[in-house]
Design a protein around this motif. Structure first.
Motif, PDB file in Angstrom:
ATOM      1  N   VAL A  70       0.849  -1.188   0.000  1.00 23.84           N
ATOM      2  CA  VAL A  70       0.000   0.000   0.000  1.00 23.84           C
ATOM      3  C   VAL A  70       0.890   1.244   0.000  1.00 23.84           C
ATOM      4  O   VAL A  70       1.805   1.342   0.812  1.00 23.84           O
ATOM      5  CB  VAL A  70      -0.925   0.005   1.240  1.00 23.84           C
ATOM      6  CG1 VAL A  70      -1.861   1.184   1.215  1.00 23.84           C
ATOM      7  CG2 VAL A  70      -1.703  -1.297   1.317  1.00 23.84           C
ATOM      8  N   PRO A  71       0.627   2.210  -0.898  1.00 20.34           N
ATOM      9  CA  PRO A  71       1.452   3.423  -0.914  1.00 20.34           C
ATOM     10  C   PRO A  71       1.253   4.269   0.346  1.00 20.34           C
ATOM     11  O   PRO A  71       0.148   4.377   0.871  1.00 20.34           O
ATOM     12  CB  PRO A  71       0.980   4.182  -2.161  1.00 20.34           C
ATOM     13  CG  PRO A  71      -0.242   3.506  -2.634  1.00 20.34           C
ATOM     14  CD  PRO A  71      -0.356   2.194  -1.971  1.00 20.34           C
ATOM     15  N   LYS A  72       2.349   4.875   0.817  1.00 21.24           N
ATOM     16  CA  LYS A  72       2.303   5.700   2.018  1.00 21.24           C
ATOM     17  C   LYS A  72       1.497   6.978   1.806  1.00 21.24           C
ATOM     18  O   LYS A  72       1.005   7.571   2.757  1.00 21.24           O
ATOM     19  CB  LYS A  72       3.713   6.086   2.444  1.00 21.24           C
ATOM     20  CG  LYS A  72       4.503   4.973   3.038  1.00 21.24           C
ATOM     21  CD  LYS A  72       5.864   5.509   3.468  1.00 21.24           C
ATOM     22  CE  LYS A  72       6.702   4.457   4.110  1.00 21.24           C
ATOM     23  NZ  LYS A  72       8.012   4.987   4.514  1.00 21.24           N
ATOM     24  N   THR A  73       1.365   7.405   0.567  1.00 18.18           N
ATOM     25  CA  THR A  73       0.689   8.669   0.281  1.00 18.18           C
ATOM     26  C   THR A  73      -0.799   8.640   0.623  1.00 18.18           C
ATOM     27  O   THR A  73      -1.431   9.684   0.688  1.00 18.18           O
ATOM     28  CB  THR A  73       0.851   9.042  -1.206  1.00 18.18           C
ATOM     29  OG1 THR A  73       0.327   7.976  -2.001  1.00 18.18           O
ATOM     30  CG2 THR A  73       2.303   9.282  -1.548  1.00 18.18           C
ATOM     31  N   LEU A  74      -1.352   7.457   0.856  1.00 15.77           N
ATOM     32  CA  LEU A  74      -2.767   7.352   1.193  1.00 15.77           C
ATOM     33  C   LEU A  74      -3.068   7.886   2.590  1.00 15.77           C
ATOM     34  O   LEU A  74      -4.187   8.308   2.854  1.00 15.77           O
ATOM     35  CB  LEU A  74      -3.237   5.895   1.103  1.00 15.77           C
ATOM     36  CG  LEU A  74      -3.311   5.273  -0.276  1.00 15.77           C
ATOM     37  CD1 LEU A  74      -3.749   3.831  -0.163  1.00 15.77           C
ATOM     38  CD2 LEU A  74      -4.245   6.047  -1.176  1.00 15.77           C
ATOM     39  N   ALA A  81      -7.985   1.200   6.085  1.00 19.39           N
ATOM     40  CA  ALA A  81      -9.225   0.811   5.402  1.00 19.39           C
ATOM     41  C   ALA A  81      -8.928  -0.107   4.220  1.00 19.39           C
ATOM     42  O   ALA A  81      -9.638  -1.101   3.996  1.00 19.39           O
ATOM     43  CB  ALA A  81      -9.976   2.054   4.935  1.00 19.39           C
ATOM     44  N   VAL A  82      -7.870   0.208   3.456  1.00 13.63           N
ATOM     45  CA  VAL A  82      -7.495  -0.627   2.307  1.00 13.63           C
ATOM     46  C   VAL A  82      -7.075  -2.012   2.778  1.00 13.63           C
ATOM     47  O   VAL A  82      -7.478  -3.033   2.203  1.00 13.63           O
ATOM     48  CB  VAL A  82      -6.360   0.046   1.495  1.00 13.63           C
ATOM     49  CG1 VAL A  82      -5.738  -0.925   0.518  1.00 13.63           C
ATOM     50  CG2 VAL A  82      -6.886   1.263   0.763  1.00 13.63           C
ATOM     51  N   SER A  87      -8.158  -7.633   3.029  1.00 16.89           N
ATOM     52  CA  SER A  87      -8.169  -8.848   3.859  1.00 16.89           C
ATOM     53  C   SER A  87      -9.511  -9.554   3.732  1.00 16.89           C
ATOM     54  O   SER A  87      -9.579 -10.780   3.629  1.00 16.89           O
ATOM     55  CB  SER A  87      -7.911  -8.502   5.322  1.00 16.89           C
ATOM     56  OG  SER A  87      -6.618  -8.000   5.481  1.00 16.89           O
ATOM     57  N   LYS A  88     -10.576  -8.775   3.708  1.00 19.37           N
ATOM     58  CA  LYS A  88     -11.916  -9.350   3.538  1.00 19.37           C
ATOM     59  C   LYS A  88     -12.045  -9.988   2.159  1.00 19.37           C
ATOM     60  O   LYS A  88     -12.612 -11.070   2.011  1.00 19.37           O
ATOM     61  CB  LYS A  88     -12.976  -8.255   3.714  1.00 19.37           C
ATOM     62  CG  LYS A  88     -14.387  -8.765   3.705  1.00 19.37           C
ATOM     63  CD  LYS A  88     -15.362  -7.621   3.857  1.00 19.37           C
ATOM     64  CE  LYS A  88     -15.937  -7.667   5.239  1.00 19.37           C
ATOM     65  NZ  LYS A  88     -16.979  -6.660   5.447  1.00 19.37           N
TER      66      LYS A  88
END
Length: 103
Positions: A70-74, A81-82, A87-88
Motif C-alpha cells: 500500500v502506498p504511504k501517500t494514502l 481501510a485498504v 483482507s476481507k
C-alpha cells in the motif's frame, strides 16, 4: 601459457542454447581446472487465486501466499481501510476456492 577448463557436456549444450550458467571453478586432484555447474531446480511460481488492487493471493503446493503493498501517500486511516477491505476480499476468495473445489 594456456590452461584448459574441463566443462561437462550438459553445460556446453546449455551454453550453445544461449542459457547462462552459474557454477564453480576448481582444481581437481590432478591439477586440472574443472567447471562444475550448480544443479538448481526450476522455480515453480504459484497459481494466482485473485489479483487485488494493491497485491495478490497465490497458491503454491504447500502454502497460500498473500502479498499487499500500500502506498504511504494514502495516509494512515486510508491505509488501514485498504488493508481491512483487501483482507476481507482474500477471505472471500479463499471461501470461493473451497466451494468450487469441493462442490
Amino acid at each position: 601459457m594456456k590452461k584448459f577448463i574441463e566443462i561437462p557436456m550438459e553445460a556446453v549444450e546449455s551454453l550453445i542454447e544461449g542459457k547462462c550458467l552459474q557454477g564453480s571453478l576448481r582444481r581437481d586432484e590432478w591439477g586440472r581446472i574443472v567447471f562444475k555447474p550448480y544443479r538448481r531446480s526450476p522455480q515453480r511460481n504459484g497459481q494466482v487465486i485473485r489479483v487485488l488492487e494493491h497485491g495478490w493471493v497465490k497458491e503454491s503446493e504447500q502454502r497460500i501466499k498473500f502479498f499487499e503493498s500500500v502506498p504511504k501517500t494514502l495516509g494512515t486511516a486510508r491505509m488501514m481501510a485498504v488493508i481491512e477491505r483487501e483482507s476481507k476480499e482474500v477471505k472471500d476468495a479463499l471461501i470461493e476456492r473451497e466451494l468450487i473445489e469441493f462442490c
